[in-house]
Design a protein around this motif. Structure first.
Motif, PDB file in Angstrom:
ATOM      1  N   ARG A  25     -31.712 -19.157   1.834  1.00 30.85           N
ATOM      2  CA  ARG A  25     -32.659 -20.131   2.390  1.00 30.85           C
ATOM      3  C   ARG A  25     -32.271 -20.449   3.815  1.00 30.85           C
ATOM      4  O   ARG A  25     -31.101 -20.693   4.117  1.00 30.85           O
ATOM      5  N   TYR A  26     -33.298 -20.456   4.697  1.00 29.29           N
ATOM      6  CA  TYR A  26     -33.089 -20.917   6.076  1.00 29.29           C
ATOM      7  C   TYR A  26     -33.595 -22.346   6.157  1.00 29.29           C
ATOM      8  O   TYR A  26     -34.794 -22.566   5.965  1.00 29.29           O
ATOM      9  N   PRO A  27     -32.736 -23.304   6.438  1.00 29.24           N
ATOM     10  CA  PRO A  27     -33.226 -24.673   6.578  1.00 29.24           C
ATOM     11  C   PRO A  27     -34.030 -24.825   7.874  1.00 29.24           C
ATOM     12  O   PRO A  27     -33.756 -24.136   8.860  1.00 29.24           O
ATOM     13  N   GLU A  33     -37.550 -25.698   4.126  1.00 33.11           N
ATOM     14  CA  GLU A  33     -36.700 -24.503   4.123  1.00 33.11           C
ATOM     15  C   GLU A  33     -37.546 -23.263   3.900  1.00 33.11           C
ATOM     16  O   GLU A  33     -38.610 -23.328   3.275  1.00 33.11           O
ATOM     17  N   VAL A  34     -37.078 -22.164   4.451  1.00 28.46           N
ATOM     18  CA  VAL A  34     -37.708 -20.872   4.201  1.00 28.46           C
ATOM     19  C   VAL A  34     -36.876 -20.187   3.127  1.00 28.46           C
ATOM     20  O   VAL A  34     -35.698 -19.902   3.340  1.00 28.46           O
ATOM     21  N   HIS A  35     -37.510 -19.974   1.981  1.00 29.47           N
ATOM     22  CA  HIS A  35     -36.791 -19.332   0.878  1.00 29.47           C
ATOM     23  C   HIS A  35     -36.992 -17.821   1.018  1.00 29.47           C
ATOM     24  O   HIS A  35     -37.905 -17.244   0.432  1.00 29.47           O
ATOM     25  N   ALA A  36     -36.143 -17.192   1.820  1.00 28.78           N
ATOM     26  CA  ALA A  36     -36.387 -15.805   2.236  1.00 28.78           C
ATOM     27  C   ALA A  36     -36.015 -14.779   1.170  1.00 28.78           C
ATOM     28  O   ALA A  36     -36.649 -13.736   1.047  1.00 28.78           O
ATOM     29  N   VAL A  37     -34.961 -15.065   0.402  1.00 31.84           N
ATOM     30  CA  VAL A  37     -34.563 -14.176  -0.703  1.00 31.84           C
ATOM     31  C   VAL A  37     -34.378 -15.074  -1.921  1.00 31.84           C
ATOM     32  O   VAL A  37     -33.600 -16.023  -1.892  1.00 31.84           O
ATOM     33  N   GLY A  40     -41.849  -3.812   1.079  1.00 32.40           N
ATOM     34  CA  GLY A  40     -42.675  -5.019   0.993  1.00 32.40           C
ATOM     35  C   GLY A  40     -43.237  -5.342   2.357  1.00 32.40           C
ATOM     36  O   GLY A  40     -42.737  -4.854   3.376  1.00 32.40           O
ATOM     37  N   GLU A  41     -44.275  -6.171   2.364  1.00 37.61           N
ATOM     38  CA  GLU A  41     -44.917  -6.517   3.625  1.00 37.61           C
ATOM     39  C   GLU A  41     -43.957  -7.279   4.539  1.00 37.61           C
ATOM     40  O   GLU A  41     -42.986  -7.870   4.078  1.00 37.61           O
ATOM     41  N   SER A  42     -44.300  -7.315   5.805  1.00 38.07           N
ATOM     42  CA  SER A  42     -43.493  -8.023   6.783  1.00 38.07           C
ATOM     43  C   SER A  42     -43.306  -9.484   6.377  1.00 38.07           C
ATOM     44  O   SER A  42     -44.255 -10.122   5.925  1.00 38.07           O
ATOM     45  N   GLY A  43     -42.084  -9.996   6.487  1.00 40.22           N
ATOM     46  CA  GLY A  43     -41.815 -11.393   6.155  1.00 40.22           C
ATOM     47  C   GLY A  43     -41.407 -11.613   4.707  1.00 40.22           C
ATOM     48  O   GLY A  43     -41.129 -12.747   4.313  1.00 40.22           O
ATOM     49  N   CYS A  44     -41.324 -10.547   3.903  1.00 39.93           N
ATOM     50  CA  CYS A  44     -41.018 -10.757   2.483  1.00 39.93           C
ATOM     51  C   CYS A  44     -39.509 -10.841   2.216  1.00 39.93           C
ATOM     52  O   CYS A  44     -39.095 -11.014   1.075  1.00 39.93           O
ATOM     53  N   GLY A  45     -38.689 -10.712   3.252  1.00 39.06           N
ATOM     54  CA  GLY A  45     -37.256 -10.950   3.073  1.00 39.06           C
ATOM     55  C   GLY A  45     -36.377  -9.717   3.055  1.00 39.06           C
ATOM     56  O   GLY A  45     -35.189  -9.799   2.730  1.00 39.06           O
ATOM     57  N   LYS A  46     -36.902  -8.575   3.486  1.00 40.34           N
ATOM     58  CA  LYS A  46     -36.129  -7.327   3.419  1.00 40.34           C
ATOM     59  C   LYS A  46     -34.927  -7.350   4.361  1.00 40.34           C
ATOM     60  O   LYS A  46     -33.811  -7.019   3.968  1.00 40.34           O
ATOM     61  N   SER A  47     -35.177  -7.735   5.614  1.00 40.04           N
ATOM     62  CA  SER A  47     -34.058  -7.754   6.579  1.00 40.04           C
ATOM     63  C   SER A  47     -33.039  -8.811   6.183  1.00 40.04           C
ATOM     64  O   SER A  47     -31.828  -8.591   6.313  1.00 40.04           O
ATOM     65  N   THR A  48     -33.533  -9.949   5.701  1.00 40.25           N
ATOM     66  CA  THR A  48     -32.609 -11.001   5.266  1.00 40.25           C
ATOM     67  C   THR A  48     -31.731 -10.473   4.136  1.00 40.25           C
ATOM     68  O   THR A  48     -30.517 -10.701   4.122  1.00 40.25           O
ATOM     69  N   LEU A  49     -32.328  -9.739   3.210  1.00 41.19           N
ATOM     70  CA  LEU A  49     -31.557  -9.173   2.103  1.00 41.19           C
ATOM     71  C   LEU A  49     -30.474  -8.230   2.632  1.00 41.19           C
ATOM     72  O   LEU A  49     -29.295  -8.347   2.260  1.00 41.19           O
ATOM     73  N   THR A  81     -24.445 -14.972  11.933  1.00 42.41           N
ATOM     74  CA  THR A  81     -24.423 -14.677  13.368  1.00 42.41           C
ATOM     75  C   THR A  81     -25.733 -15.095  14.035  1.00 42.41           C
ATOM     76  O   THR A  81     -25.737 -15.450  15.209  1.00 42.41           O
ATOM     77  N   THR A  82     -26.847 -15.025  13.293  1.00 42.79           N
ATOM     78  CA  THR A  82     -28.132 -15.420  13.889  1.00 42.79           C
ATOM     79  C   THR A  82     -28.650 -16.732  13.313  1.00 42.79           C
ATOM     80  O   THR A  82     -29.519 -17.359  13.893  1.00 42.79           O
ATOM     81  N   ALA A  83     -28.161 -17.150  12.148  1.00 43.75           N
ATOM     82  CA  ALA A  83     -28.630 -18.379  11.502  1.00 43.75           C
ATOM     83  C   ALA A  83     -27.413 -19.121  10.932  1.00 43.75           C
ATOM     84  O   ALA A  83     -27.099 -19.006   9.751  1.00 43.75           O
ATOM     85  N   PRO A  84     -26.742 -19.899  11.788  1.00 44.21           N
ATOM     86  CA  PRO A  84     -25.472 -20.525  11.370  1.00 44.21           C
ATOM     87  C   PRO A  84     -25.619 -21.469  10.170  1.00 44.21           C
ATOM     88  O   PRO A  84     -24.648 -21.664   9.440  1.00 44.21           O
ATOM     89  N   THR A 131     -46.662 -18.239   3.497  1.00 47.18           N
ATOM     90  CA  THR A 131     -45.332 -18.374   4.088  1.00 47.18           C
ATOM     91  C   THR A 131     -44.344 -18.785   2.995  1.00 47.18           C
ATOM     92  O   THR A 131     -44.707 -19.473   2.044  1.00 47.18           O
ATOM     93  N   PRO A 132     -43.097 -18.373   3.155  1.00 49.61           N
ATOM     94  CA  PRO A 132     -42.100 -18.775   2.162  1.00 49.61           C
ATOM     95  C   PRO A 132     -41.515 -20.156   2.479  1.00 49.61           C
ATOM     96  O   PRO A 132     -40.441 -20.489   2.006  1.00 49.61           O
ATOM     97  N   ILE A 133     -42.216 -20.959   3.288  1.00 47.33           N
ATOM     98  CA  ILE A 133     -41.726 -22.310   3.577  1.00 47.33           C
ATOM     99  C   ILE A 133     -42.084 -23.207   2.402  1.00 47.33           C
ATOM    100  O   ILE A 133     -43.242 -23.280   1.986  1.00 47.33           O
TER     101      ILE A 133
HETATM  102  N1  LIG Z   1     -33.123 -16.994  11.467  1.00 47.69           N
HETATM  103  C1  LIG Z   1     -34.172 -17.416  10.757  1.00 47.69           C
HETATM  104  N2  LIG Z   1     -34.509 -18.726  10.673  1.00 47.69           N
HETATM  105  C2  LIG Z   1     -35.573 -19.149   9.952  1.00 47.69           C
HETATM  106  N3  LIG Z   1     -36.393 -18.317   9.259  1.00 47.69           N
HETATM  107  C3  LIG Z   1     -36.135 -16.998   9.314  1.00 47.69           C
HETATM  108  C4  LIG Z   1     -35.018 -16.461  10.058  1.00 47.69           C
HETATM  109  N4  LIG Z   1     -35.024 -15.108   9.916  1.00 47.69           N
HETATM  110  C5  LIG Z   1     -36.074 -14.818   9.127  1.00 47.69           C
HETATM  111  N5  LIG Z   1     -36.742 -15.939   8.770  1.00 47.69           N
HETATM  112  C6  LIG Z   1     -37.913 -16.025   7.872  1.00 47.69           C
HETATM  113  O1  LIG Z   1     -37.532 -15.515   6.607  1.00 47.69           O
HETATM  114  C7  LIG Z   1     -38.591 -14.775   6.028  1.00 47.69           C
HETATM  115  C8  LIG Z   1     -38.112 -13.359   5.729  1.00 47.69           C
HETATM  116  O2  LIG Z   1     -37.890 -12.686   6.970  1.00 47.69           O
HETATM  117  P1  LIG Z   1     -37.296 -11.204   7.044  1.00 47.69           P
HETATM  118  O3  LIG Z   1     -36.097 -11.114   6.193  1.00 47.69           O
HETATM  119  O4  LIG Z   1     -37.162 -10.860   8.478  1.00 47.69           O
HETATM  120  O5  LIG Z   1     -38.474 -10.352   6.362  1.00 47.69           O
HETATM  121  P2  LIG Z   1     -38.867  -8.795   6.540  1.00 47.69           P
HETATM  122  O6  LIG Z   1     -37.671  -8.078   7.041  1.00 47.69           O
HETATM  123  O7  LIG Z   1     -39.296  -8.370   5.173  1.00 47.69           O
HETATM  124  O8  LIG Z   1     -40.009  -8.763   7.500  1.00 47.69           O
HETATM  125  C9  LIG Z   1     -39.751 -14.846   7.017  1.00 47.69           C
HETATM  126  O9  LIG Z   1     -40.606 -15.896   6.616  1.00 47.69           O
HETATM  127  C10 LIG Z   1     -39.061 -15.167   8.322  1.00 47.69           C
HETATM  128  O10 LIG Z   1     -39.929 -15.868   9.183  1.00 47.69           O
END
Ligand SMILES: Nc1ncnc2c1ncn2[C@@H]1O[C@H](COP(=O)(O)OP(=O)(O)O)[C@@H](O)[C@H]1O
Ligand SMILES: [Mg+2]
Length: 344
Positions: A18-20, A32-36, A53-62, A72-75, A295-297
């Motif tokens: 979760r990103y607060p 909060e954004v519940h990304a994964v 999955g579509e953009s924003g579904c949490g792949k990069s976060t995973l 490093t990007t979201a302390p 949105t996952p907010i």
């Molecule tokens: N540093 C961050 N702070 C807040 N929200 C973030 C951050 N990085 C990603 N998000 C949010 O988390 C969700 C998942 O993002 P991301 O993992 O980049 O998805 P994908 O790679 O599938 O496109 C999105 O709603 C994105 O806006």
């Protein structure tokens, strides 16, 4: 879960990120954004698992959570669950480790990033870029490192003479090759490739994917290959994990997910893929998804696909359905998926 009798190398256990979001004068947490969202699955040694999955579904976060580099990007990021990595027959939880105690694992897990233009330091030569992880993580002499730079450049289809040049002198495809050489420098076991070909011309995507496959065979690598487009992973992935709004909704062999998708979201995704395979013509009716990905907010409870699902019921609002194994190795998070059969 085991494929071909091989063992798991990485195990995700209820991984949750979760990103607060802070607001107001006091900068309190307002949302909060519940990304994964409670993700569990195994990576089997030597396989390529596609995460789609579509953009924003949490792949990069995973992917970044697995490497424990989100801070490093979201302390303020909140991570729960486990990322278990097997080394010397023992499981080690990467999430619970701090920066220092993670160091010994950095060699084993590497990432390749989507954008070949921003992921290489423009002020360093290609040789320095590839050498850097060896300097940090490996006990090698300068001569050994330089020899290995040349060897790695050769492995990715470039040449040792190019090591003195700078990233801007290379094309996108060549820069991605440089990124691969850098990722390979520490002899990793697992590489997470985050949309490695999305930024490249279609004409060179196949070359780059072929190179990744050759490197996998040669070095016995395990890949997590992230893509927003199913057609990219179909050929390279042994298994496919489909994500929707932070949740895994379906896992199966490439064959199963592509030819026999079960979850209503996967059926819609597959029906949107152009059909180069004539055997599928006439069998697949196009399912058009209504609306955008929400949105996952402050995600509400219940199945995350419910607002767009053609077969949603009142009970789907109660809880995220668990993943259930329907045929061996084919898991789906929808108890009503049978009703979609009529649609295809
Ligand atoms: N540093 C961050 N702070 C807040 N929200 C973030 C951050 N990085 C990603 N998000 C949010 O988390 C969700 C998942 O993002 P991301 O993992 O980049 O998805 P994908 O790679 O599938 O496109 C999105 O709603 C994105 O806006
Ligand atoms: Mg991404």
């Amino acid at each position: 879960m085991s494929a071909n009798g091989k063992e798991a190398l990485l195990r995700l256990n209820h991984l949750d990120v979760r990103y607060p979001i802070f607001g107001g004068v006091m900068l309190r947490k307002v949302a909060e954004v519940h990304a994964v969202d409670d993700v569990s699955f195994d990576l089997i040694e030597g396989e390529t698992i596609g995460v789609v999955g579509e953009s924003g579904c949490g792949k990069s976060t995973l992917g970044r959570a697995i490497l424990n580099i989100l801070w490093t990007t979201a302390p303020d990021v909140e991570i729960n669950g486990e990322v278990l990595f097997k080394r010397d027959g023992q499981w080690h939880d990467l999430i619970s480790k701090n920066r220092r105690s993670l160091r010994p694992y950095r060699n084993d897990l590497q990432m390749i990033f989507q954008d070949p233009y921003s992921s290489l330091n423009p002020r360093m030569t290609v040789g320095q870029i590839i050498e850097e992880p060896m300097t940090i993580h490996l006990n090698m002499t300068l001569a050994e490192r330089q020899e290995k730079v040349g060897w790695l450049l050769d492995k990715v289809g470039l040449s040792a003479e190019q090591s003195h040049r700078y990233p801007h002198e290379f094309s996108g495809g060549q820069r991605q090759r440089i990124g691969f050489a850098r990722a390979l420098a520490t002899n990793p076991k697992l590489i997470i490739a985050d949309e490695p070909v999305s930024a490249l011309d279609v004409s060179i995507q196949a070359q780059v994917i072929n190179l990744l496959e050759d490197l996998q065979d040669e070095f016995g690598l395990t890949y997590m290959f992230i893509a927003h487009d199913l057609s990219v992973v179909e050929h390279i992935a042994d298994r496919i994990v489909v994500m929707y709004l932070g949740n895994v909704v379906e896992i199966g062999s490439s064959e199963d997910v592509y030819h026999n998708p079960m979850h209503p979201y996967c059926k819609a995704l597959i029906s949107a893929v152009p059909l180069p395979d004539p055997s599928r013509k006439g069998k697949v009716e196009r399912i058009i998804l209504q609306g955008d990905v929400p949105t996952p907010i402050n995600k509400p409870p219940g199945c995350s696909f419910r607002p767009r699902c053609p077969i949603a019921k009142a009970e789907c609002a109660e809880a995220q359905p668990p993943m259930v194994e329907q045929t061996p190795g084919h898991f789906v998070a929808c108890p009503h998926f049978d009703e979609m059969k009529k649609a295809t």
